[in-house]
Design a protein around this motif. Structure first.
Motif, short mmCIF file in Angstrom:
data_model
loop_
_atom_site.label_atom_id
_atom_site.label_comp_id
_atom_site.label_asym_id
_atom_site.label_seq_id
_atom_site.Cartn_x
_atom_site.Cartn_y
_atom_site.Cartn_z
N PRO A 139 -70.48 -9.33 36.64
CA PRO A 139 -69.27 -8.51 36.70
C PRO A 139 -69.00 -7.90 38.07
CG PRO A 139 -70.99 -7.35 35.52
CD PRO A 139 -71.49 -8.75 35.72
N MET A 159 -58.24 -8.72 43.59
CA MET A 159 -59.60 -8.77 43.06
C MET A 159 -60.32 -10.06 43.42
SD MET A 159 -59.08 -7.06 39.29
CE MET A 159 -60.85 -6.88 39.01
N LYS A 179 -62.98 -8.13 46.86
CA LYS A 179 -61.99 -7.21 46.27
C LYS A 179 -61.46 -6.29 47.37
CE LYS A 179 -65.04 -5.65 43.18
NZ LYS A 179 -66.19 -6.54 42.96
N SER A 222 -66.34 -10.21 44.87
CA SER A 222 -65.57 -10.39 43.63
C SER A 222 -66.45 -10.72 42.43
CB SER A 222 -64.54 -11.50 43.82
OG SER A 222 -63.57 -11.12 44.77
N GLU A 223 -65.90 -10.40 41.26
CA GLU A 223 -66.54 -10.75 39.99
C GLU A 223 -66.79 -12.25 39.91
OE1 GLU A 223 -65.53 -10.31 35.18
OE2 GLU A 223 -64.06 -9.72 36.70
N SER A 235 -63.44 -4.89 35.70
CA SER A 235 -63.70 -6.33 35.70
C SER A 235 -63.26 -6.93 34.37
CB SER A 235 -65.20 -6.59 35.92
OG SER A 235 -65.95 -6.06 34.85
N ASP A 293 -69.44 -4.90 39.29
CA ASP A 293 -68.72 -3.63 39.14
C ASP A 293 -68.95 -2.74 40.35
OD1 ASP A 293 -67.60 -4.00 36.50
OD2 ASP A 293 -69.65 -3.84 35.73
#
Length: 256
Positions: A185, A67, A113, A222-223, A149, A187
């Motif tokens: 986040p 992630m 990710k 990525s978050e 996340s 997502d």
């Protein structure tokens, strides 16, 4: 297309070191990916393509956290860059981001990710219409695109959405380097019950309002994304502004 591409390859080789010139290829994916033909069709269709060692994609050969896989694209040795597209062959969402270096070098660090082991590539389009491609294989346990996340489990993230923090180095070995983090986040939309929610665009400008780089980001970033770029000269604050796909905007200045 083959004839003009061959001319371009010969001209480029004359400007490169012997090792780089030997590595320059017009065909035959050096990463031997079963999906290269699909990637070429999706992103580079109809344009000349060269596998070019001057396009460097730096990432761990083995990523323990799928992630948060650190990737750096460095195409600063290549002149006349118009745009750079980054993609991962075997991700369910292939395109990671695009960036357009204007007043800054073609250098960008970020985190991505990954759903499974895959080549991660950067394709760089130059003013002559040629795509210069570099990349590396990243092995990972996978699942990075379909895992929820961390923000999904915390009530605090909404209060800090699009909060920006960063640092700019004005001296020493990292002079000109800028790093920033955005709370989001990111997502992917691949987790049941969670729609895609991600930053779409970031603009970096100098104190005079001149744009240094524009970045288009997609779900695989990525978050709480972290971006690293390089300035030619530090002449005041760098401003970062942008928005996500729900229309939430942000703007922040990073002082030297």
């Amino acid at each position: 297309m083959k004839y003009p591409l061959t001319i371009a390859a010969i001209a480029l080789a004359a400007l490169m070191s012997p090792a780089e010139a030997a590595a320059l290829k017009e065909s035959g994916d050096p990463l031997d990916s079963a999906r290269w033909a699909d990637m070429e069709k999706a992103f580079l269709a109809g344009a000349p393509v060269l596998f070019d060692p001057r396009v460097k994609v730096i990432a761990p050969s083995m990523a323990e956290n799928p992630m948060q896989v650190p990737v750096t694209v460095d195409a600063t040795a290549l002149p006349g860059i118009v745009e750079v597209v980054v993609f991962a062959d075997f991700n369910p969402i292939v395109q990671v981001l695009r960036f357009f270096p204007e007043g800054a070098p073609a250098y960008l660090g970020f985190r991505v990710k990954l759903q499974q082991s895959t080549p991660v590539r950067a394709a760089v389009r130059t003013t002559d219409g040629v795509w210069h491609v570099g990349g590396t294989w990243v092995e990972t346990v996978g699942g990075g695109c379909t895992a929820p996340s961390a923000a999904a489990a915390s009530p605090e993230w909404q209060k800090r959405l699009n909060e920006v923090s960063g640092r700019q180095w004005s001296e020493g070995p990292n002079a000109g380097r800028v790093r920033l983090r955005i709370v989001h986040p990111m997502d992917t939309g691949l987790v049941a019950g969670t729609p895609a929610f991600h930053i779409e665009e970031i603009n970096f400008t100098d104190a005079a309002g001149k744009r240094l780089m524009r970045v288009q980001t997609y779900e695989p970033v990525s978050e709480n994304p972290v971006f690293t770029l390089q300035r030619v000269a530090v002449d005041g604050a760098l401003e970062a502004s942008g928005r996500d796909n729900n229309g939430n905007a942000f703007r922040a200045a990073i002082a030297p």
